[in-house]
Write an enzyme that holds these catalytic residues in place. Structure first.
Site, PDB file in Angstrom:
ATOM      1  N   ARG A 188       7.291   4.202   3.044  1.00 30.58           N
ATOM      2  CA  ARG A 188       6.756   3.237   2.088  1.00 30.58           C
ATOM      3  C   ARG A 188       7.878   2.348   1.559  1.00 30.58           C
ATOM      4  O   ARG A 188       8.996   2.820   1.338  1.00 30.58           O
ATOM      5  CB  ARG A 188       6.045   3.953   0.941  1.00 30.58           C
ATOM      6  CG  ARG A 188       4.809   4.733   1.400  1.00 30.58           C
ATOM      7  CD  ARG A 188       4.138   5.469   0.255  1.00 30.58           C
ATOM      8  NE  ARG A 188       2.969   6.198   0.737  1.00 30.58           N
ATOM      9  CZ  ARG A 188       2.995   7.440   1.212  1.00 30.58           C
ATOM     10  NH1 ARG A 188       4.156   8.094   1.261  1.00 30.58           N
ATOM     11  NH2 ARG A 188       1.897   8.024   1.624  1.00 30.58           N
ATOM     12  N   LYS A 233       4.643   9.401  -3.185  1.00 27.71           N
ATOM     13  CA  LYS A 233       3.297   9.144  -3.673  1.00 27.71           C
ATOM     14  C   LYS A 233       2.499  10.440  -3.806  1.00 27.71           C
ATOM     15  O   LYS A 233       1.726  10.603  -4.751  1.00 27.71           O
ATOM     16  CB  LYS A 233       2.581   8.191  -2.703  1.00 27.71           C
ATOM     17  CG  LYS A 233       1.153   7.859  -3.096  1.00 27.71           C
ATOM     18  CD  LYS A 233       0.536   6.909  -2.083  1.00 27.71           C
ATOM     19  CE  LYS A 233      -0.909   6.583  -2.447  1.00 27.71           C
ATOM     20  NZ  LYS A 233      -1.518   5.662  -1.449  1.00 27.71           N
ATOM     21  N   HIS A 248       4.814  -3.128   3.852  1.00 26.71           N
ATOM     22  CA  HIS A 248       4.019  -1.917   4.073  1.00 26.71           C
ATOM     23  C   HIS A 248       3.420  -1.903   5.474  1.00 26.71           C
ATOM     24  O   HIS A 248       3.106  -0.836   6.022  1.00 26.71           O
ATOM     25  CB  HIS A 248       2.909  -1.846   3.022  1.00 26.71           C
ATOM     26  CG  HIS A 248       2.354  -0.462   2.830  1.00 26.71           C
ATOM     27  ND1 HIS A 248       1.502   0.121   3.743  1.00 26.71           N
ATOM     28  CD2 HIS A 248       2.536   0.445   1.848  1.00 26.71           C
ATOM     29  CE1 HIS A 248       1.173   1.334   3.307  1.00 26.71           C
ATOM     30  NE2 HIS A 248       1.793   1.559   2.172  1.00 26.71           N
ATOM     31  N   ARG A 277       4.445   0.415   8.473  1.00 29.97           N
ATOM     32  CA  ARG A 277       3.848   1.752   8.623  1.00 29.97           C
ATOM     33  C   ARG A 277       2.642   1.675   9.563  1.00 29.97           C
ATOM     34  O   ARG A 277       2.440   2.538  10.420  1.00 29.97           O
ATOM     35  CB  ARG A 277       3.449   2.311   7.260  1.00 29.97           C
ATOM     36  CG  ARG A 277       4.639   2.654   6.393  1.00 29.97           C
ATOM     37  CD  ARG A 277       4.251   2.958   4.955  1.00 29.97           C
ATOM     38  NE  ARG A 277       3.281   4.026   4.813  1.00 29.97           N
ATOM     39  CZ  ARG A 277       3.546   5.322   4.933  1.00 29.97           C
ATOM     40  NH1 ARG A 277       4.778   5.716   5.238  1.00 29.97           N
ATOM     41  NH2 ARG A 277       2.604   6.229   4.742  1.00 29.97           N
ATOM     42  N   HIS A 309       1.551  11.372   5.176  1.00 31.30           N
ATOM     43  CA  HIS A 309       0.171  11.384   4.726  1.00 31.30           C
ATOM     44  C   HIS A 309      -0.223  12.805   4.344  1.00 31.30           C
ATOM     45  O   HIS A 309       0.165  13.769   5.012  1.00 31.30           O
ATOM     46  CB  HIS A 309      -0.762  10.872   5.821  1.00 31.30           C
ATOM     47  CG  HIS A 309      -0.690   9.385   5.993  1.00 31.30           C
ATOM     48  ND1 HIS A 309      -1.116   8.745   7.130  1.00 31.30           N
ATOM     49  CD2 HIS A 309      -0.233   8.410   5.164  1.00 31.30           C
ATOM     50  CE1 HIS A 309      -0.933   7.440   6.997  1.00 31.30           C
ATOM     51  NE2 HIS A 309      -0.388   7.221   5.811  1.00 31.30           N
ATOM     52  N   TYR A 350       1.794  24.418   6.823  1.00 27.99           N
ATOM     53  CA  TYR A 350       2.064  24.547   8.260  1.00 27.99           C
ATOM     54  C   TYR A 350       2.626  23.243   8.812  1.00 27.99           C
ATOM     55  O   TYR A 350       3.608  23.234   9.553  1.00 27.99           O
ATOM     56  CB  TYR A 350       0.761  24.911   8.991  1.00 27.99           C
ATOM     57  CG  TYR A 350       0.875  24.887  10.498  1.00 27.99           C
ATOM     58  CD1 TYR A 350       1.515  25.918  11.180  1.00 27.99           C
ATOM     59  CD2 TYR A 350       0.354  23.834  11.236  1.00 27.99           C
ATOM     60  CE1 TYR A 350       1.622  25.894  12.567  1.00 27.99           C
ATOM     61  CE2 TYR A 350       0.450  23.801  12.615  1.00 27.99           C
ATOM     62  CZ  TYR A 350       1.093  24.838  13.276  1.00 27.99           C
ATOM     63  OH  TYR A 350       1.201  24.801  14.639  1.00 27.99           O
TER      64      TYR A 350
END
Length: 414
Positions: free
Chosen positions: A242, A269, A332, A335, A359, A369
């Site tokens: 970001r 975030k 942005h 991304r 994310h 995991y």
């Protein structure tokens, strides 16, 4: 004899305070310094008391008489006006402490203790300001849906549809907190769902065509300007994090030996620390930048003060100067470009790509995991991606899309 306005104006100060009587216990106290104060003498339970009614001319003769009559009605019902006034002040103080603004500030303080990121806290305080000082003073339990809608419509009429909807959502959080802390019984903002115009969803502009993206990379190489901006532009495509995280990158977060950039949770975030593998190309760019800013805190310091990073719109401004409009490419958008091209390559597990983008993954067990399971693949993917960017920049062949459907496993030829 009852007072008149003329008699009040003609009452001159003397060496000592003196009274000028009106009627039914009301009188004017004239002080040596010239102040004229309304007082009411009354008796309750056999005890004589005095009640202050304000000063002249702020309180007119008619207003003083009206206040006297109201106080006498209280006395007639065995209510001491002084006690009633004190109780009213206490209740007003309680209402003030239970105002929308005070409850909102309390909620923000709670979020601060819980570790919410400072930019988010700033935005919450901004929401309080946008709702207005008068609205903030209103008792939170007395605010109606219509009253809140009136405030939100002010922003809607100015075309700020997204702001209006964000304010409704924020207000709802404040009201729910007020309900939870026994200062309100309902959330009027919840009743306004659907009452505001929904804004059109805006996606960050991004280039996803490999050939066009290669042209962008060449334009970045040719960009001339502040070194911090130049290197932030060059590094952003390699890291695809970001914009706020990249511009606030600190030297202490980079482990050159392990080739990793560890972003602390306070800057993320999703409120979780995030590790970014660094390719050889990324390390080389950082090494070049270290000669320019390595003695300071930030990798990309502001041209105005090395104690601050470049501003949040610096990279976007550089893209505009390079000729890329805001509907073509954004900071942005790198991304989106990375996500699209990495997925289209068919070489990498989609979960590894999502993890690289930081994310959030649903489910706490799967999230834990994913934090470790794809690290090896992400390291390899980071180097492949930087090599691929070099190929695009140099006008080389683009990666052909894989035919068939991925089974989710890592490919041996990645």
């Amino acid at each position: 004899m009852a007072l008149t306005d003329t008699a009040i104006r003609n009452a001159k100060p003397k060496d000592k305070p003196y009274k000028v009587a009106d009627a039914q216990g009301l009188y004017l106290l004239v002080n040596p310094r010239g102040s004229k104060l309304w007082r009411l003498k009354y008796r309750i339970n056999g005890v004589e008391r005095k009640l202050a009614l304000g000063s002249y001319p702020e309180i007119t003769l008619a207003e003083a008489r009206s206040a006297r009559d109201a106080a006498r009605r209280q006395v007639a019902h065995a209510i001491d006006p002084n006690i009633a006034r004190r109780q009213a002040r206490i209740e007003a103080s309680i209402r003030a402490s239970n105002s929308f603004g005070s409850v909102a500030e309390e909620l923000i303080e709670k979020k601060t203790r819980e570790g919410l990121a400072e930019p988010t806290l700033v935005k919450l305080r901004w929401f309080v300001t946008l709702l207005g000082a008068d609205f903030g003073k209103r008792p939170v339990a007395e605010i109606t849906p219509q009253e809140l809608l009136h405030e939100l419509r002010k922003h809607e009429r100015r075309g700020r549809l997204e702001t209006a909807n964000l304010l409704r959502s924020f207000a709802s959080r404040v009201f729910r907190y007020a309900v939870a802390t026994a200062r309100a019984e309902r959330d009027p903002a919840q009743l306004l769902i659907g009452a505001l115009t929904s804004p059109k969803v805006k996606h960050f502009a991004a280039i996803t065509d490999p050939v066009v993206f290669g042209a962008l990379l060449r334009a970045i190489d040719d960009y001339q300007g502040d070194p911090a901006v130049m290197y932030a532009l060059k590094l952003t495509p390699h890291l695809f994090q970001r914009p706020g995280e990249i511009r606030q990158m600190e030297w202490r977060e980079i482990d050159v030996d392990k080739a990793v950039w560890i972003i602390p949770e306070g800057k993320m975030k999703m409120r979780q620390s995030h590790s970014v593998p660094l390719s050889r190309q990324a390390l080389a760019l950082l090494d070049e930048m270290r000669a320019l800013s390595g003695s300071g805190r930030y990798v990309f310091p502001s041209i105005r003060s090395r104690a601050r990073p470049i501003s949040d719109n610096t990279v976007n401004a550089a893209l505009r100067r390079m000729g890329y409009a805001k509907d073509q490419m954004t900071a942005h958008g790198f991304r989106t470009s990375a996500s699209s091209l990495l997925n289209e390559s068919g070489k990498w597990n989609p979960d590894a790509i999502e993890r690289a983008l930081a994310h959030m993954v649903a489910g706490s067990v799967r999230r834990i995991y994913n934090q470790s399971a794809y690290w090896g693949e992400r390291v390899e993917m980071a180097q492949w991606w930087s090599d691929y960017l070099g190929s695009l920049r140099d006008g080389g062949n683009v990666v052909q899309l894989r035919s068939g459907k991925r089974d989710g496993a890592a490919d041996d030829g990645k």
